[in-house]
Design an enzyme around this catalytic site. Structure first.
Site, PDB file in Angstrom:
ATOM      1  N   LYS A 101     -44.515  36.985   5.053  1.00 50.35           N
ATOM      2  CA  LYS A 101     -44.673  36.876   6.514  1.00 50.35           C
ATOM      3  C   LYS A 101     -46.145  37.094   6.830  1.00 50.35           C
ATOM      4  CE  LYS A 101     -42.089  36.216  10.172  1.00 50.35           C
ATOM      5  NZ  LYS A 101     -40.780  35.531  10.262  1.00 50.35           N
ATOM      6  N   ASP A 109     -43.186  31.294  13.964  1.00 52.96           N
ATOM      7  CA  ASP A 109     -42.387  32.451  14.367  1.00 52.96           C
ATOM      8  C   ASP A 109     -42.802  32.705  15.826  1.00 52.96           C
ATOM      9  OD1 ASP A 109     -40.524  34.645  13.086  1.00 52.96           O
ATOM     10  OD2 ASP A 109     -41.904  35.772  14.326  1.00 52.96           O
TER      11      ASP A 109
HETATM   12  P1  NDP Z   1     -40.808  32.131  20.496  1.00 51.01           P
HETATM   13  O1  NDP Z   1     -42.223  32.625  20.597  1.00 51.01           O
HETATM   14  O2  NDP Z   1     -40.560  30.684  20.555  1.00 51.01           O
HETATM   15  O3  NDP Z   1     -39.887  32.824  21.595  1.00 51.01           O
HETATM   16  C1  NDP Z   1     -39.807  34.207  21.690  1.00 51.01           C
HETATM   17  C2  NDP Z   1     -38.940  34.536  22.893  1.00 51.01           C
HETATM   18  O4  NDP Z   1     -38.682  35.934  22.892  1.00 51.01           O
HETATM   19  C3  NDP Z   1     -39.626  34.250  24.220  1.00 51.01           C
HETATM   20  O5  NDP Z   1     -38.662  33.952  25.185  1.00 51.01           O
HETATM   21  C4  NDP Z   1     -40.335  35.570  24.522  1.00 51.01           C
HETATM   22  O6  NDP Z   1     -40.614  35.788  25.888  1.00 51.01           O
HETATM   23  C5  NDP Z   1     -39.300  36.557  24.027  1.00 51.01           C
HETATM   24  N1  NDP Z   1     -39.961  37.786  23.576  1.00 51.01           N
HETATM   25  C6  NDP Z   1     -40.903  37.915  22.612  1.00 51.01           C
HETATM   26  N2  NDP Z   1     -41.300  39.181  22.490  1.00 51.01           N
HETATM   27  C7  NDP Z   1     -40.601  39.873  23.413  1.00 51.01           C
HETATM   28  C8  NDP Z   1     -40.550  41.229  23.786  1.00 51.01           C
HETATM   29  N3  NDP Z   1     -41.329  42.148  23.173  1.00 51.01           N
HETATM   30  N4  NDP Z   1     -39.681  41.588  24.766  1.00 51.01           N
HETATM   31  C9  NDP Z   1     -38.900  40.667  25.377  1.00 51.01           C
HETATM   32  N5  NDP Z   1     -38.912  39.360  25.081  1.00 51.01           N
HETATM   33  C10 NDP Z   1     -39.730  38.974  24.111  1.00 51.01           C
HETATM   34  O7  NDP Z   1     -40.249  32.758  19.130  1.00 51.01           O
HETATM   35  P2  NDP Z   1     -38.989  32.289  18.268  1.00 51.01           P
HETATM   36  O8  NDP Z   1     -37.924  31.793  19.156  1.00 51.01           O
HETATM   37  O9  NDP Z   1     -39.489  31.438  17.170  1.00 51.01           O
HETATM   38  O10 NDP Z   1     -38.545  33.672  17.588  1.00 51.01           O
HETATM   39  C11 NDP Z   1     -37.607  34.540  18.194  1.00 51.01           C
HETATM   40  C12 NDP Z   1     -37.027  35.488  17.162  1.00 51.01           C
HETATM   41  O11 NDP Z   1     -36.368  34.724  16.146  1.00 51.01           O
HETATM   42  C13 NDP Z   1     -38.031  36.359  16.411  1.00 51.01           C
HETATM   43  O12 NDP Z   1     -37.425  37.581  16.075  1.00 51.01           O
HETATM   44  C14 NDP Z   1     -38.293  35.562  15.140  1.00 51.01           C
HETATM   45  O13 NDP Z   1     -38.760  36.381  14.082  1.00 51.01           O
HETATM   46  C15 NDP Z   1     -36.896  35.038  14.866  1.00 51.01           C
HETATM   47  N6  NDP Z   1     -36.782  33.867  14.006  1.00 51.01           N
HETATM   48  C16 NDP Z   1     -37.480  32.729  14.269  1.00 51.01           C
HETATM   49  C17 NDP Z   1     -37.316  31.621  13.468  1.00 51.01           C
HETATM   50  C18 NDP Z   1     -37.993  30.316  13.756  1.00 51.01           C
HETATM   51  O14 NDP Z   1     -37.727  29.353  13.039  1.00 51.01           O
HETATM   52  N7  NDP Z   1     -38.840  30.218  14.766  1.00 51.01           N
HETATM   53  C19 NDP Z   1     -36.453  31.656  12.287  1.00 51.01           C
HETATM   54  C20 NDP Z   1     -35.696  32.877  12.150  1.00 51.01           C
HETATM   55  C21 NDP Z   1     -35.891  33.934  12.974  1.00 51.01           C
HETATM   56  P3  NDP Z   1     -42.139  35.636  26.416  1.00 51.01           P
HETATM   57  O15 NDP Z   1     -42.425  34.180  26.322  1.00 51.01           O
HETATM   58  O16 NDP Z   1     -42.132  36.180  27.786  1.00 51.01           O
HETATM   59  O17 NDP Z   1     -42.980  36.449  25.458  1.00 51.01           O
HETATM   60  O1  2IT Z   2     -38.005  34.431  10.294  1.00 46.55           O
HETATM   61  C1  2IT Z   2     -37.928  33.294   9.804  1.00 46.55           C
HETATM   62  O2  2IT Z   2     -37.053  32.970   8.984  1.00 46.55           O
HETATM   63  C2  2IT Z   2     -38.922  32.298  10.238  1.00 46.55           C
HETATM   64  N1  2IT Z   2     -39.742  32.591  11.101  1.00 46.55           N
HETATM   65  C3  2IT Z   2     -38.941  30.931   9.610  1.00 46.55           C
HETATM   66  C4  2IT Z   2     -39.738  30.944   8.350  1.00 46.55           C
HETATM   67  C5  2IT Z   2     -39.975  29.593   7.716  1.00 46.55           C
HETATM   68  O3  2IT Z   2     -40.684  29.597   6.709  1.00 46.55           O
HETATM   69  O4  2IT Z   2     -39.483  28.572   8.183  1.00 46.55           O
END
Ligand code: NDP
Ligand code: 2IT
Length: 446
Positions: A129, A169
């Site tokens: 990461k 992420d």
């Molecule tokens: P994004 O940046 O696209 O979206 C994040 C969302 O969460 C936004 O709506 C944001 O609101 C909100 N958010 C972030 N931080 C906070 C906080 N401290 N308090 C409240 N709301 C918060 O990220 P992703 O959708 O990619 O990721 C979301 C989660 O999923 C994370 O935990 C990530 O590690 C996990 N994840 C992501 C993957 C991926 O492929 N992208 C894969 C697997 C897991 P705001 O815009 O107001 O900050």
């Molecule tokens: O938390 C996760 O699994 C991710 N942010 C996706 C990682 C990736 O390599 O696609």
């Protein structure tokens, strides 16, 4: 010392001494160790060679400064890291996060989790990461581009298609991947699959953007089928409105469920009529294109916006898809009191350990390392397509994603069988551990 210590308190006190103050990392290890240590105690094959001690020490952590110039000509400096956790079963793989709360502890917890998650997908990917405490909110495209280019100027030395393959992420989506990949291409003077989540016109896989959110719902479908129930007609609470949340909402709608909420860091909207396809298109435009606030949804559709989190809303299913520790013990109790059937984590570690304990004992509960693995799984499929210089169709990618989520579910059931219900946490922890542990044992002490 070559035998794994199987006493949880002794193991954790050693880990805390070696990693002082890193509470996110401690929590992630505690969750895994409380399942894996008893498993090791019962299985002689895994007792030698300090397997869990080795798996809780990252292979390396690269830490560096990112200097960049803002639109007003001021020089700015941030800190960035890449935590290369474990490459026992394949090249390092995992996302990059841009958020002001990023610390070494957060990235170690995420890299550790990623090692187990990637193992569960069945694909040859190690765990890593990266990220920076850079806050992308309110920055212009030019500022984002200069930051990404500066970050890659250092990071490019450590990554590559057979070495370490970053992706997105929180705070890192198609725009940021494009800028980082562009700089990587320039500096390395090669065009290879050194990152995933790329645009489809330059080597990205169709379906990667949707994969995490769709995969979470596919996993929920498996959990519901296992108890002879289904998703159709169920109400759902979803947090977040970023990449994972948007496509979780999309698949829920496609499968006939009724999602009631979405959120961002300023609060959540509650739409008792349900978020439908047209309303979801509005949120996609709001978040993916205009980068606005979720409150606009409430203004447009005349529903409620409140500060805080959506866990007091009554629903059958819950999908925390925003960030770590966004659902605590009281939230879990409130969901359970309101008749929750199942919760699948879209985010990484969104439930505090107290909340996890309650949920695990009362409802069907899927930990992120199993239920959100669809994103990295399709990243793995993007790597395969890049290596073969081919592009698969959306039907092909979606079919493979569904199969992978089904197999992860089966693995959780195999190792998590319980009296009242499957313990998906134990299933995922042991299922993820065994493959990496086998590889560590067969490759000697390195
Ligand atoms: P994004 O940046 O696209 O979206 C994040 C969302 O969460 C936004 O709506 C944001 O609101 C909100 N958010 C972030 N931080 C906070 C906080 N401290 N308090 C409240 N709301 C918060 O990220 P992703 O959708 O990619 O990721 C979301 C989660 O999923 C994370 O935990 C990530 O590690 C996990 N994840 C992501 C993957 C991926 O492929 N992208 C894969 C697997 C897991 P705001 O815009 O107001 O900050
Ligand atoms: O938390 C996760 O699994 C991710 N942010 C996706 C990682 C990736 O390599 O696609």
């Amino acid at each position: 010392m070559s035998k794994t210590c199987t006493d949880l308190d002794t193991f954790m006190s050693g880990l805390k001494k070696r990693n002082p103050g890193q509470k996110e990392f401690h929590a992630a290890v505690h969750e895994v160790a409380s399942d894996v240590l008893p498993f090791i105690a019962d299985n002689k094959d895994y007792q030698g060679e300090c397997l869990l001690e080795r798996l809780t020490e990252p292979d390396r952590i690269i830490s560096f400064r990112v200097s960049w110039v803002d639109d007003d000509g001021n020089v700015r400096a941030n800190r960035a890291w890449r935590v290369q956790f474990c490459n026992a079963i394949g090249p390092y793989k995992g996302g990059i996060r841009f958020h002001e709360t990023v610390t070494e502890s957060v990235l170690k917890f995420l890299g550790f989790e990623q090692t187990f998650k990637n193992s569960l997908t069945g694909l040859p990917m190690g765990g890593a990461k990266g990220g920076s405490n850079f806050n992308p909110k309110g920055k212009s495209d030019g500022e984002i581009m200069r930051f990404c280019q500066s970050m890659m100027t250092e990071l490019h030395r450590y990554i590559g298609p057979d070495k370490d393959v970053p992706a997105g992420d929180i705070g890192v989506g198609a725009r940021e991947i494009g800028y980082m990949f562009g700089q990587y291409r320039r500096l390395s003077h090669t065009f290879t699959g050194a990152m995933t989540g790329k645009g489809v016109s330059f080597g990205g896989s169709v379906g990667r953007k949707e994969a995490t959110g769709h995969g979470v719902v596919y996993f929920m479908r498996e959990m519901m089928h296992a108890v002879d129930d289904g998703i159709e007609g169920k109400t759902a609470v979803v947090s977040g409105s970023g990449n994972v949340a948007l496509y979780c909402l999309e698949k829920l709608i496609q499968l006939g469920a009724k999602p009631l909420t979405a959120s961002d860091s300023s609060g959540f909207i509650h739409d008792p009529d349900g978020i439908d396809e047209e309303k979801l298109d509005f949120i996609k435009d709001l978040k993916e294109v205009r980068r606005g606030r979720i409150k606009e949804y409430a203004d447009k559709y005349g529903c409620n916006f409140s500060e805080g989190r959506p866990w007091d809303i009554k629903a059958d299913l819950a999908f925390p898809c925003a960030t770590q520790n966004e659902l605590d013990k009281d939230d879990a109790q409130s969901l359970i009191d309101n008749g929750l059937i199942a919760l699948a984590e879209g985010a990484n570690m969104p439930c505090t350990s107290d909340a996890q304990h309650l949920l695990r004992n009362n409802v069907l509960y899927a930990p992120g390392k199993a239920s959100n693995a669809g994103g990295v799984a399709v990243s793995g499929l993007e790597q395969s397509q890049n290596s073969q210089r081919v592009s698969w169709s959306i039907e092909e990618v979606d079919k493979r994603l569904q199969e992978i989520m089904e197999k992860i579910h089966c693995k959780c059931v195999k190792y998590g069988e319980g009296k009242d219900r499957t313990d998906y946490v134990r299933g995922a922890n042991i299922g993820g551990f065994t493959k990496v542990a086998d590889a560590l044992q067969q490759c000697g002490v390195v």
